[in-house]
Each structure stands twice: as structure tokens, then as C-alpha cells.
Design a protein around this motif. Structure first.
Motif, PDB file in Angstrom:
ATOM      1  N   VAL A 299      -0.537   1.476 -11.076  1.00  0.00           N
ATOM      2  CA  VAL A 299      -1.867   1.995 -10.558  1.00  0.00           C
ATOM      3  C   VAL A 299      -1.493   3.329 -10.000  1.00  0.00           C
ATOM      4  O   VAL A 299      -2.708   4.348  -9.980  1.00  0.00           O
ATOM      5  N   GLY A 300      -0.618   3.290  -9.037  1.00  0.00           N
ATOM      6  CA  GLY A 300      -0.364   4.740  -8.438  1.00  0.00           C
ATOM      7  C   GLY A 300      -0.244   5.944  -9.367  1.00  0.00           C
ATOM      8  O   GLY A 300      -0.662   6.838  -9.077  1.00  0.00           O
TER       9      GLY A 300
ATOM     10  N   LEU B 169      -1.450   6.143 -12.359  1.00  0.00           N
ATOM     11  CA  LEU B 169      -2.527   6.464 -12.914  1.00  0.00           C
ATOM     12  C   LEU B 169      -3.650   7.224 -12.042  1.00  0.00           C
ATOM     13  O   LEU B 169      -4.406   8.002 -12.299  1.00  0.00           O
ATOM     14  N   LEU B 170      -3.729   6.772 -10.770  1.00  0.00           N
ATOM     15  CA  LEU B 170      -4.344   7.336  -9.732  1.00  0.00           C
ATOM     16  C   LEU B 170      -3.892   9.006  -9.661  1.00  0.00           C
ATOM     17  O   LEU B 170      -4.601   9.988  -9.602  1.00  0.00           O
ATOM     18  N   GLY B 171      -2.627   9.176  -9.476  1.00  0.00           N
ATOM     19  CA  GLY B 171      -2.100  10.534  -9.396  1.00  0.00           C
ATOM     20  C   GLY B 171      -2.338  11.092 -10.568  1.00  0.00           C
ATOM     21  O   GLY B 171      -2.557  12.674 -10.353  1.00  0.00           O
ATOM     22  N   ARG B 172      -2.510  10.794 -12.015  1.00  0.00           N
ATOM     23  CA  ARG B 172      -2.743  11.511 -12.895  1.00  0.00           C
ATOM     24  C   ARG B 172      -4.348  11.948 -12.998  1.00  0.00           C
ATOM     25  O   ARG B 172      -4.690  12.947 -13.746  1.00  0.00           O
ATOM     26  N   GLY B 173      -5.099  11.214 -12.259  1.00  0.00           N
ATOM     27  CA  GLY B 173      -6.548  11.796 -12.069  1.00  0.00           C
ATOM     28  C   GLY B 173      -7.424  10.666 -12.212  1.00  0.00           C
ATOM     29  O   GLY B 173      -8.558  11.093 -12.270  1.00  0.00           O
ATOM     30  N   MET B 174      -7.056   9.774 -12.600  1.00  0.00           N
ATOM     31  CA  MET B 174      -8.281   8.554 -12.721  1.00  0.00           C
ATOM     32  C   MET B 174      -8.481   7.986 -11.441  1.00  0.00           C
ATOM     33  O   MET B 174      -8.006   8.194 -10.347  1.00  0.00           O
ATOM     34  N   ASN B 175      -9.870   7.662 -11.383  1.00  0.00           N
ATOM     35  CA  ASN B 175     -10.390   6.940  -9.936  1.00  0.00           C
ATOM     36  C   ASN B 175      -9.952   5.706 -10.108  1.00  0.00           C
ATOM     37  O   ASN B 175      -9.425   5.218 -11.093  1.00  0.00           O
ATOM     38  N   ILE B 176     -10.101   4.967  -8.687  1.00  0.00           N
ATOM     39  CA  ILE B 176      -9.701   3.767  -8.851  1.00  0.00           C
ATOM     40  C   ILE B 176     -10.444   2.672  -9.853  1.00  0.00           C
ATOM     41  O   ILE B 176      -9.665   1.820 -10.336  1.00  0.00           O
ATOM     42  N   ASP B 177     -11.713   2.689 -10.270  1.00  0.00           N
ATOM     43  CA  ASP B 177     -12.109   2.084 -11.098  1.00  0.00           C
ATOM     44  C   ASP B 177     -11.731   2.039 -12.477  1.00  0.00           C
ATOM     45  O   ASP B 177     -11.578   1.223 -13.256  1.00  0.00           O
ATOM     46  N   GLU B 178     -11.341   3.357 -13.040  1.00  0.00           N
ATOM     47  CA  GLU B 178     -10.809   3.933 -14.232  1.00  0.00           C
ATOM     48  C   GLU B 178      -9.411   3.023 -14.313  1.00  0.00           C
ATOM     49  O   GLU B 178      -8.723   2.325 -15.223  1.00  0.00           O
ATOM     50  N   ALA B 179      -8.726   3.181 -13.164  1.00  0.00           N
ATOM     51  CA  ALA B 179      -7.343   2.684 -13.132  1.00  0.00           C
ATOM     52  C   ALA B 179      -7.093   0.910 -13.223  1.00  0.00           C
ATOM     53  O   ALA B 179      -6.512   0.589 -13.992  1.00  0.00           O
TER      54      ALA B 179
ATOM     55  N   GLY C  61       0.832  -1.181  -0.012  1.00  0.00           N
ATOM     56  CA  GLY C  61       0.080  -0.174   0.077  1.00  0.00           C
ATOM     57  C   GLY C  61       0.781   1.487   0.115  1.00  0.00           C
ATOM     58  O   GLY C  61       0.577   2.242  -0.589  1.00  0.00           O
ATOM     59  N   TYR C  62       2.012   1.152   0.638  1.00  0.00           N
ATOM     60  CA  TYR C  62       2.959   2.228   0.817  1.00  0.00           C
ATOM     61  C   TYR C  62       3.746   2.727  -0.588  1.00  0.00           C
ATOM     62  O   TYR C  62       3.874   3.648  -0.992  1.00  0.00           O
ATOM     63  N   ALA C  63       3.944   1.557  -1.388  1.00  0.00           N
ATOM     64  CA  ALA C  63       4.517   1.968  -2.520  1.00  0.00           C
ATOM     65  C   ALA C  63       3.389   2.553  -3.409  1.00  0.00           C
ATOM     66  O   ALA C  63       3.846   3.492  -4.366  1.00  0.00           O
ATOM     67  N   LEU C  64       2.115   2.210  -3.288  1.00  0.00           N
ATOM     68  CA  LEU C  64       1.201   2.786  -4.065  1.00  0.00           C
ATOM     69  C   LEU C  64       1.129   4.248  -3.907  1.00  0.00           C
ATOM     70  O   LEU C  64       1.058   5.297  -4.744  1.00  0.00           O
ATOM     71  N   GLY C  65       1.069   4.593  -2.458  1.00  0.00           N
ATOM     72  CA  GLY C  65       1.138   6.077  -2.163  1.00  0.00           C
ATOM     73  C   GLY C  65       2.298   6.704  -2.808  1.00  0.00           C
ATOM     74  O   GLY C  65       1.987   7.964  -3.108  1.00  0.00           O
ATOM     75  N   ILE C  66       3.629   6.223  -2.661  1.00  0.00           N
ATOM     76  CA  ILE C  66       4.569   7.039  -3.360  1.00  0.00           C
ATOM     77  C   ILE C  66       4.336   7.076  -4.798  1.00  0.00           C
ATOM     78  O   ILE C  66       4.882   8.329  -5.315  1.00  0.00           O
TER      79      ILE C  66
END
Length: 348
Positions: free
Chosen positions: A272-273, A275-285, A200-205
Motif C-alpha cells: 500500500v505504501g 501504491l500511495l507513493g506512485r500517486g494513488m490516493n488511499i481509496d484507489e490503493a 504506520g512507519y513501515a508504510l511511511g518508508i
């Protein structure tokens, strides 16, 4: 030297066939019900479809219906399933393994209980097999290792953990090579917690990479200040989580931090991190990465859920885990990325 049966033909399970076979062992690779096409490809070409190097001659390939044959005469069984296959492996594979054969799992993750406890997969499998009247030696691998770099023989250091050091030394003898280096630990919960928490922390970074791409352009140079800031916060939270697990040690945090580093730069969680940072929501990612196994999402949700329960009982302070809670809000509630920078600062 030994007969090693690997159950699970995903990338990591299959990658372990390289040090195992190069160390002079007889290696049998068994696909799960989801690996049928992979095994078919291996039978035809002698190569995993995701790898750029052939397996050594002599590696044998089996479909799941041939599991009994693949287990016959085995000295070691390696569990190569993802965290999504933990229950299947425990229910279908473990009952078929003789008590004299040790098991070595590559599956990283934790299981949360209704009481807010976090259990390692070896502990879950141990309880399951004991209920069957079996006494299997269940061991696991932790540490920084990506499958494709292991196949490429990049220098790799991991930790094998289990309850019996004699068994661990035997496993090390069978698996260690001049590029695959193995530490040994009897602190199963510590090693398994450390390498699971990093997901989970790798995703956060990785969120910071996507945020910078969103602001400066996808082809812009990488920005390291923000990555380093979240990395530091991730380290602090992993430290506190290991303390809550009663599993803090210098060796455990070193294994977990190394695994965090390699996951940020070489794992699927990075994708996935970003894509989420770029602005996608979790379903889109998830849709954009269809077909990619995202174990980081499962682990982050389980750990956050457990911490919330502990906090409700006065056993943890949510303020100690702002990064974990925000990651969970993103993947569980669909919230937009808004890294809580100020909550990372301190006065001391």
C-alpha cells in the motif's frame, strides 16, 4: 507434549502450526467465520491455500461451529485473528476458554481511548475477561516474523510477553524450535507498543519506494538513501512514542525496529505504501489491494489520533512526530504524498 488450539486460520495463525506441531504437540487449527474456505481446503489437501508446504500429518482442522470440540483438553490457545477480529475474539472466544488455559495472541495493534491513551490488546482482553469473572493468562507474540518465512523455516527471533514468567517459559518450551527462537518479557505494554507502532512507519518508508518508481520507472533500481532517511525518522518517533507509553527499553526498541525492518521488506504494508507513493490516493490503493488485510492503516490512525489528543493536553509535541502525522493525513484525509524531509533534520 501439549494440545495447542489455534483460533484463526489466517497466514500467521496457521504458520504457527508448523513450529507447534514440529515440536511434538497436538495441533488443532480452527477457522473464524471468515476462514471457512481455508479450513475446507486444509481438510481436502492438508495445506493452507497460501502456503507452499503441507502441514504435518496429525494437524486437525475445525470450522468455527466446532470450537468447543477443538478447545476440549487444550493446554494452550493461540489467537490468530487480525486486529479487525479483536472484539470478536474477546466476545466470542475468550469466554469459552477455561481459566487454567493460557492464551497466546499473534495480533499486533493498539487501541486508543477518548483520553488519548493507547492500550494493548492483551490489556483490553484482560479487562473484558475480568469483568466476566474470569482470570485468564493472556500473553502475546511480538517481533519480526512473516508467516511465509516462518513456514519456510527461515531463522526467526520473536518475543513472548505476559505477566507471569513461569507461564511464558512453559509456552517457550512448547513452541521453540531450532529455527523459531523466543525471548521472554513481562513488559507487555512495551513489546506490544513497539510491534504495533512499526506498522504506520513501515508504510511511511514504503512511500519512498513508490515515489522513486514514479520518478524513475517501476523497473528502476531501488533507491536506499530515501528509505534510510525515513527509517531513521521512524526510529526516532518510535523511541518517543515508547517514552510516552512509559515503555522505553533497549529490548523493546530492538524488537520494534526488527519488526519495522521485516515489514518494510516483506509485509502487506509495503504494497500500500508503494501504491500511495506512485500517486494513488488511499481509496484507489485499497481498491487495488482488495482482499488484503491492511492493519497498518488502522494502527497509524489510532496512534495519530491519540498523539493529537495528548498534544492538545500538553502531554506531547506534534513537532516530534512529523512522519506519523503525514502518514495519517494521507490515509485519513486523502492528502497526496509529500514527505516533510526538512522536519526530519536537527541541530544539536
Amino acid at each position: 507434549m501439549a494440545v495447542i488450539t489455534i483460533v484463526g486460520a489466517g497466514m500467521m495463525g496457521s504458520a504457527l502450526a508448523f513450529p507447534a506441531s514440529e515440536n511434538g504437540n497436538d495441533v488443532r487449527l480452527v477457522g473464524t467465520p471468515l476462514d471457512r474456505e481455508i479450513i475446507d481446503t486444509c481438510l481436502k489437501t492438508g495445506r493452507h491455500p497460501k502456503f507452499e508446504k503441507d502441514f504435518l500429518p496429525g494437524v486437525q482442522y475445525f470450522q468455527i461451529e466446532e470450537l468447543s470440540s477443538a478447545l476440549c483438553g487444550a493446554d494452550l490457545v493461540i489467537g490468530g485473528v487480525s486486529s479487525f477480529g479483536v472484539e470478536w475474539f474477546g466476545d466470542f472466544v475468550l469466554p469459552k476458554i477455561e481459566d487454567s488455559i493460557p492464551v497466546l495472541s499473534v495480533t499486533k495493534g493498539l487501541w486508543d481511548t477518548e483520553e488519548g491513551e493507547l492500550l494493548s490488546y492483551p490489556d483490553i482482553w484482560k479487562k473484558k475477561t475480568e469483568a466476566m469473572g474470569k482470570k485468564l493468562s493472556i500473553n502475546a507474540i511480538g517481533g519480526p516474523c512473516t508467516s511465509y518465512e516462518l513456514v519456510a523455516h527461515d531463522q526467526t527471533e520473536v518475543a513472548f510477553c505476559g505477566e507471569d514468567m513461569t507461564v511464558l517459559r512453559r509456552l517457550k518450551k512448547w513452541m521453540e524450535t531450532d529455527y523459531y527462537h523466543i525471548s521472554l518479557s513481562t513488559d507487555v505494554l512495551g513489546i506490544e507498543s513497539a510491534v504495533a507502532l512499526k506498522n504506520g512507519y513501515a508504510l511511511g518508508i514504503a512511500l519512498t519506494i513508490g515515489l522513486n518508481q514514479k520518478e524513475f520507472g517501476i523497473e528502476s533500481p531501488l533507491h536506499y538513501n530515501s528509505q534510510a532517511a525515513v527509517f531513521g525518522q521512524a526510529f526516532k518517533e518510535m523511541y518517543k512514542l515508547l517514552e510516552l507509553q512509559g515503555a522505553w527499553s533497549l529490548e523493546n526498541i530492538a524488537v520494534g525496529t526488527g519488526d519495522l525492518y521485516v515489514t518494510v521488506y516483506g509485509g502487506r504494508t509495503r504494497l500500500v505504501g508503494i501504491l500511495l507513493g506512485r500517486g494513488m490516493n488511499i481509496d484507489e490503493a485499497k481498491e487495488a489491494l482488495s482482499g488484503v488485510t491492511l492493519e497498518s492503516l488502522v494502527v497509524a490512525k489510532r496512534v495519530a489520533r491519540a498523539i493529537r489528543i495528548k498534544a492538545s493536553k500538553g502531554k506531547a509535541n506534534l513537532a516530534d512526530f512529523p512522519l506519523l502525522i503525514h502518514v495519517d493525513e494521507i490515509i485519513s484525509e486523502g492528502k497526496a504524498v509529500s514527505i516533510p524531509w526538512n522536519s526530519f533534520t536537527f541541530e544539536k
